[in-house]
Design a protein around this motif. Structure first.
Motif, PDB file in Angstrom:
ATOM      1  N   LEU A 129       0.831  -1.202   0.000  1.00  0.00           N
ATOM      2  CA  LEU A 129       0.000   0.000   0.000  1.00  0.00           C
ATOM      3  C   LEU A 129       0.868   1.255   0.000  1.00  0.00           C
ATOM      4  O   LEU A 129       0.552   2.234  -0.679  1.00  0.00           O
ATOM      5  N   ASP A 130       1.951   1.236   0.749  1.00  0.00           N
ATOM      6  CA  ASP A 130       2.861   2.385   0.752  1.00  0.00           C
ATOM      7  C   ASP A 130       3.375   2.679  -0.657  1.00  0.00           C
ATOM      8  O   ASP A 130       3.502   3.841  -1.062  1.00  0.00           O
ATOM      9  N   ALA A 131       3.653   1.617  -1.413  1.00  0.00           N
ATOM     10  CA  ALA A 131       4.264   1.786  -2.734  1.00  0.00           C
ATOM     11  C   ALA A 131       3.269   2.217  -3.799  1.00  0.00           C
ATOM     12  O   ALA A 131       3.642   2.918  -4.744  1.00  0.00           O
ATOM     13  N   GLY A 132       1.995   1.812  -3.676  1.00  0.00           N
ATOM     14  CA  GLY A 132       1.078   2.061  -4.782  1.00  0.00           C
ATOM     15  C   GLY A 132      -0.278   2.610  -4.428  1.00  0.00           C
ATOM     16  O   GLY A 132      -1.170   2.666  -5.274  1.00  0.00           O
ATOM     17  N   ALA A 514      -0.818   4.503 -14.694  1.00  0.00           N
ATOM     18  CA  ALA A 514      -1.275   4.298 -13.313  1.00  0.00           C
ATOM     19  C   ALA A 514      -0.323   4.897 -12.291  1.00  0.00           C
ATOM     20  O   ALA A 514      -0.636   4.951 -11.110  1.00  0.00           O
ATOM     21  N   PHE A 515       0.858   5.368 -12.732  1.00  0.00           N
ATOM     22  CA  PHE A 515       1.873   5.865 -11.799  1.00  0.00           C
ATOM     23  C   PHE A 515       2.071   7.365 -11.984  1.00  0.00           C
ATOM     24  O   PHE A 515       1.814   7.918 -13.045  1.00  0.00           O
ATOM     25  N   LYS A 516       2.518   8.002 -10.932  1.00  0.00           N
ATOM     26  CA  LYS A 516       2.816   9.424 -10.952  1.00  0.00           C
ATOM     27  C   LYS A 516       4.222   9.653 -10.395  1.00  0.00           C
ATOM     28  O   LYS A 516       4.592   9.083  -9.379  1.00  0.00           O
ATOM     29  N   GLY A 517       4.988  10.509 -11.064  1.00  0.00           N
ATOM     30  CA  GLY A 517       6.262  10.955 -10.522  1.00  0.00           C
ATOM     31  C   GLY A 517       7.417  10.007 -10.733  1.00  0.00           C
ATOM     32  O   GLY A 517       8.472  10.397 -11.229  1.00  0.00           O
ATOM     33  N   ARG A 518       7.276   8.746 -10.352  1.00  0.00           N
ATOM     34  CA  ARG A 518       8.336   7.755 -10.507  1.00  0.00           C
ATOM     35  C   ARG A 518       7.743   6.366 -10.347  1.00  0.00           C
ATOM     36  O   ARG A 518       6.691   6.190  -9.749  1.00  0.00           O
ATOM     37  N   VAL A 519       8.441   5.395 -10.891  1.00  0.00           N
ATOM     38  CA  VAL A 519       8.048   4.003 -10.693  1.00  0.00           C
ATOM     39  C   VAL A 519       9.317   3.159 -10.669  1.00  0.00           C
ATOM     40  O   VAL A 519      10.240   3.380 -11.466  1.00  0.00           O
ATOM     41  N   LYS A 520       9.364   2.232  -9.733  1.00  0.00           N
ATOM     42  CA  LYS A 520      10.516   1.345  -9.614  1.00  0.00           C
ATOM     43  C   LYS A 520      10.279   0.080 -10.437  1.00  0.00           C
ATOM     44  O   LYS A 520       9.151  -0.413 -10.500  1.00  0.00           O
ATOM     45  N   LEU A 521      11.343  -0.431 -11.052  1.00  0.00           N
ATOM     46  CA  LEU A 521      11.213  -1.663 -11.825  1.00  0.00           C
ATOM     47  C   LEU A 521      10.700  -2.789 -10.937  1.00  0.00           C
ATOM     48  O   LEU A 521       9.947  -3.651 -11.398  1.00  0.00           O
ATOM     49  N   HIS A 522      11.057  -2.785  -9.668  1.00  0.00           N
ATOM     50  CA  HIS A 522      10.601  -3.829  -8.737  1.00  0.00           C
ATOM     51  C   HIS A 522       9.080  -3.842  -8.631  1.00  0.00           C
ATOM     52  O   HIS A 522       8.456  -4.903  -8.509  1.00  0.00           O
ATOM     53  N   PRO A 541       9.223  10.252 -15.509  1.00  0.00           N
ATOM     54  CA  PRO A 541       8.673  10.815 -16.756  1.00  0.00           C
ATOM     55  C   PRO A 541       9.585  11.914 -17.288  1.00  0.00           C
ATOM     56  O   PRO A 541      10.038  12.785 -16.542  1.00  0.00           O
ATOM     57  N   GLY A 542       9.870  11.862 -18.592  1.00  0.00           N
ATOM     58  CA  GLY A 542      10.704  12.875 -19.219  1.00  0.00           C
ATOM     59  C   GLY A 542       9.892  13.775 -20.130  1.00  0.00           C
ATOM     60  O   GLY A 542       8.653  13.695 -20.179  1.00  0.00           O
ATOM     61  N   ILE A 548      13.103   8.825 -18.225  1.00  0.00           N
ATOM     62  CA  ILE A 548      14.441   8.980 -17.678  1.00  0.00           C
ATOM     63  C   ILE A 548      14.727   7.769 -16.801  1.00  0.00           C
ATOM     64  O   ILE A 548      13.957   7.475 -15.875  1.00  0.00           O
ATOM     65  N   LEU A 549      15.804   7.060 -17.108  1.00  0.00           N
ATOM     66  CA  LEU A 549      16.178   5.854 -16.383  1.00  0.00           C
ATOM     67  C   LEU A 549      17.319   6.166 -15.421  1.00  0.00           C
ATOM     68  O   LEU A 549      18.343   6.722 -15.818  1.00  0.00           O
ATOM     69  N   GLU A 550      17.112   5.824 -14.149  1.00  0.00           N
ATOM     70  CA  GLU A 550      18.153   5.971 -13.135  1.00  0.00           C
ATOM     71  C   GLU A 550      18.479   4.600 -12.560  1.00  0.00           C
ATOM     72  O   GLU A 550      17.564   3.817 -12.266  1.00  0.00           O
ATOM     73  N   ASN A 551      19.758   4.315 -12.407  1.00  0.00           N
ATOM     74  CA  ASN A 551      20.180   3.024 -11.854  1.00  0.00           C
ATOM     75  C   ASN A 551      21.043   3.254 -10.616  1.00  0.00           C
ATOM     76  O   ASN A 551      22.174   3.719 -10.708  1.00  0.00           O
ATOM     77  N   ARG A 552      20.472   2.939  -9.459  1.00  0.00           N
ATOM     78  CA  ARG A 552      21.211   3.069  -8.202  1.00  0.00           C
ATOM     79  C   ARG A 552      21.518   1.693  -7.624  1.00  0.00           C
ATOM     80  O   ARG A 552      21.854   1.553  -6.462  1.00  0.00           O
ATOM     81  N   SER A 553      21.349   0.675  -8.457  1.00  0.00           N
ATOM     82  CA  SER A 553      21.564  -0.702  -8.025  1.00  0.00           C
ATOM     83  C   SER A 553      22.907  -1.214  -8.558  1.00  0.00           C
ATOM     84  O   SER A 553      23.648  -0.486  -9.222  1.00  0.00           O
ATOM     85  N   THR A 554      23.175  -2.479  -8.284  1.00  0.00           N
ATOM     86  CA  THR A 554      24.389  -3.115  -8.829  1.00  0.00           C
ATOM     87  C   THR A 554      24.113  -3.794 -10.172  1.00  0.00           C
ATOM     88  O   THR A 554      25.001  -4.434 -10.727  1.00  0.00           O
ATOM     89  N   CYS A 555      22.895  -3.688 -10.676  1.00  0.00           N
ATOM     90  CA  CYS A 555      22.556  -4.287 -11.971  1.00  0.00           C
ATOM     91  C   CYS A 555      23.340  -3.608 -13.098  1.00  0.00           C
ATOM     92  O   CYS A 555      23.655  -2.424 -13.028  1.00  0.00           O
TER      93      CYS A 555
END
Length: 595
Positions: A129-132, A514-522, A541-542, A548-555
């Motif tokens: 619920l926090d996420a969506g 269905a998303f606003k502002g940002r969405v995580k691949l997870h 959203p760009g 716009i893709l941001e990667n803060r993971s080790t992927c």
């Protein structure tokens, strides 16, 4: 950059807010009441549930809950847990029958596991619920369990740790307004009522108990209706004869948005439907939706014509059939604001409320004929609640409330008849010493001369400085809000490849609207635990329908065979395809951006 005229409007709003604070008044806000929900269904799938729910009727009940929801921005998520999350589906917006079918297919795929830890399921539901959660929707968690833990002590599990996690999750749900409805299955007599009752009570949910899983569809109907302030209307219960049996269905007025007719029977039934003119209505059709399961048949009438309908039911001889209905109205109940801002004991507060749709009062006077209005008064000081009848004027409800003591009171109006229930948003009448303000009859302090007051230069200067600070804060908050609520365009097609076997999943299409502002691949991967590292792969959203893709993971992320330098965000355009290689599991995720 914000235009000057727009800036001025923000500054005026900020000034009005400041003036209201200095003057001791409160700005008015439109009252809303959520008619949609964000629901997370949580089910214990440990082996102990095998005896409590032999026929997996809990699955049937969850599917019925899905079928009852309307196709209008409701969201549903599903969690199955043991002592870990076995499977989960993040909140999915229900915009089509296919969306419902996807959720129900997921429910049918749930499997059992060895151990169980109730804190795991509740904690994860809060996270989903926090996420969506959409603030415009009413959040709800439905927990189906026997309330017992069976911990894997060899893996370090302890009851004390589980209790602490559960307490923290329940506290979080309460603080965020996530009511938890708990359903205890007690077929084997081992139900832990205390735990489930406490979870429900502490989060303003409700506890239900059943010794037979066959009652679960009825319980889920009651939860659905209770949470959205609807009513379950019993239509008929009978024993099937093997012949056609007539069941009258009344649509009381033209404001019925949906009528959910649930036919509970352990065996399949045949149904026909006839409108008020006696004409047979095809099932299914544009006006009628049909859903079938092992435990129920659900017929949903969309904006049905007012009048007497007829349902013909043919069931297996000697099988019991229960038919209930839930009317979903496109109506809200609103109370007129009270002009006075300060109160004291003895004041008479006028109470008026009316039904509205689309922001306008309902013009159909027939709607009020059988309706009863009641004023609900809660003494916030003594925590006592009382009710008093209101007068039905034929176009609304009227009455008054006399403030009995120097306490704070919460007023609500409810309207109901046999098939309808609505409540207004609460109105606070504060006559307590801390909230009443200056009361009539009070005198100025000794020595004060009301005719010779100095001009309040310090107040004006302080107010000016505060105004500038408020304007700056408003502009900053606005920029943050706009960024956080910027919408997406298009959708993502996602494929998962097992690098060990070469197996590739079917493409999953995820609409970004269905998303606003940002969405995580997870989130797009349904929060599956094995893809946890993708929680730090973020899409924003760009401009001009880009991402716009941001990667803060080790992927590792590749595009066209080249590893991308992700020290800064990368722009994805229409039809761009990227490959994301995971490090925790030997799998890759292919993502195509489609506009």
């Amino acid at each position: 950059m914000i235009r000057f005229g727009v800036w001025c409007r923000y500054a005026v709003c900020a000034a009005l807010l400041l003036i209201s604070v200095v003057a001791g008044t409160h700005p008015g806000f439109a009252q809303t009441s959520a008619s949609n929900m964000d629901a997370v269904l949580v089910v214990d799938v440990s082996n102990s549930m095998t005896q409590s729910d032999k026929n997996k009727v809990s699955n049937e009940a969850m599917k019925m809950f899905v079928d009852m929801t309307s196709i209008q921005k409701n969201k549903i998520g599903v969690i199955s847990y043991t002592d870990k999350i076995e499977r989960e589906k993040a909140l999915l917006e229900v915009n089509s029958e296919q969306d419902k079918n996807d959720i129900k297919a997921f429910i049918d795929s749930l499997q059992k596991g060895a151990y169980t830890d109730i804190s795991v399921g509740v904690t994860e539901a809060v996270k989903i619920l926090d996420a969506g959660h959409d603030p415009a929707n009413a959040p709800i968690i439905v927990l189906l369990a026997d309330g017992n833990n069976y911990l894997n002590e060899s893996a370090g599990g302890s009851q004390a740790q589980s209790d602490k996690r559960l307490q923290e999750a329940v506290k979080a749900a309460k603080s965020k307004g996530y009511p938890i409805y708990t359903i205890g299955l007690n077929a084997d007599g081992q139900l832990n009522r205390t735990t489930l009752q406490q979870i429900a009570a502490e989060t303003n949910g409700k506890f239900f108990e059943t010794s037979t899983a066959d009652k679960l569809p009825q319980i889920l109907s009651e939860i659905f209706a209770n949470h959205l302030k609807l009513k379950v209307v019993p239509i008929k219960s009978f024993t099937a004869s093997g012949q056609i049996q007539e069941v009258p269905i009344a649509i009381p007025n033209a404001n019925v948005m949906e009528a959910n007719i649930s036919i509970m029977s352990p065996k399949s039934v045949e149904v026909k439907l006839f409108d008020p003119a006696g004409k047979e209505v095809p099932i299914p059709s544009d006006q009628v939706r049909l859903s079938r399961s092992n435990a129920y048949t659900m017929i949903k009438l969309i904006k049905p014509q007012q009048g007497g309908w007829s349902l013909q039911v043919k069931g297996v001889p000697k099988e019991k059939i229960d038919i209930n209905m839930i009317y979903n109205y496109d109506l809200q109940l609103q109370m007129e604001p009270v002009g006075k801002q300060s109160f004291q004991a003895g004041d008479v507060v006028p109470v008026k409320a009316a039904l509205v749709t689309g922001g306008q009062k309902v013009s159909s006077l027939d709607l009020y004929k059988q309706m009863k209005g009641t004023l609900i008064v809660t003494d916030k000081t003594d925590q006592k609640t009382s009710e008093m009848p209101l007068t039905n004027t034929g176009s609304g409800f009227e009455g008054s409330f006399t403030v009995p003591a120097s306490h704070a009171y919460e007023l609500k109006v409810k309207a109901e008849d046999t098939s309808f229930y609505r409540e207004t948003q609460p109105l606070l009448v504060d006559a307590s010493a801390s909230g009443a303000g200056t009361q009539a009859g009070q005198q100025p302090p000794a020595g004060a001369n009301s005719d010779q007051k100095p001009f309040p230069w310090l107040l004006v200067a302080g107010s000016g400085a505060a105004l500038l600070a408020v304007v700056a804060i408003v502009l900053y908050v606005l920029s943050v809000w706009r960024k956080a609520n910027k919408g997406f365009a298009g959708q993502l097609a996602i494929e998962i490849v097992d690098e060990d076997t070469g197996d590739k999943s079917n493409p999953q299409y995820k609409k970004l609207s269905a998303f606003k502002g940002r969405v995580k691949l997870h989130q797009l991967l349904q929060l599956a635990p094995e893809f946890q590292e993708t929680d730090k792969v973020i899409f924003l959203p760009g401009k001009n329908d880009t991402l716009i893709l941001e990667n803060r993971s080790t992927c590792r992320i590749e595009k066209a065979g080249r590893v991308l330098d992700m020290s800064h965000g990368k722009e994805l355009k229409k039809n761009d395809r990227i490959k994301i290689t995971l490090t925790s599991v030997n799998k890759s995720v292919f993502v195509d951006y489609i506009v």
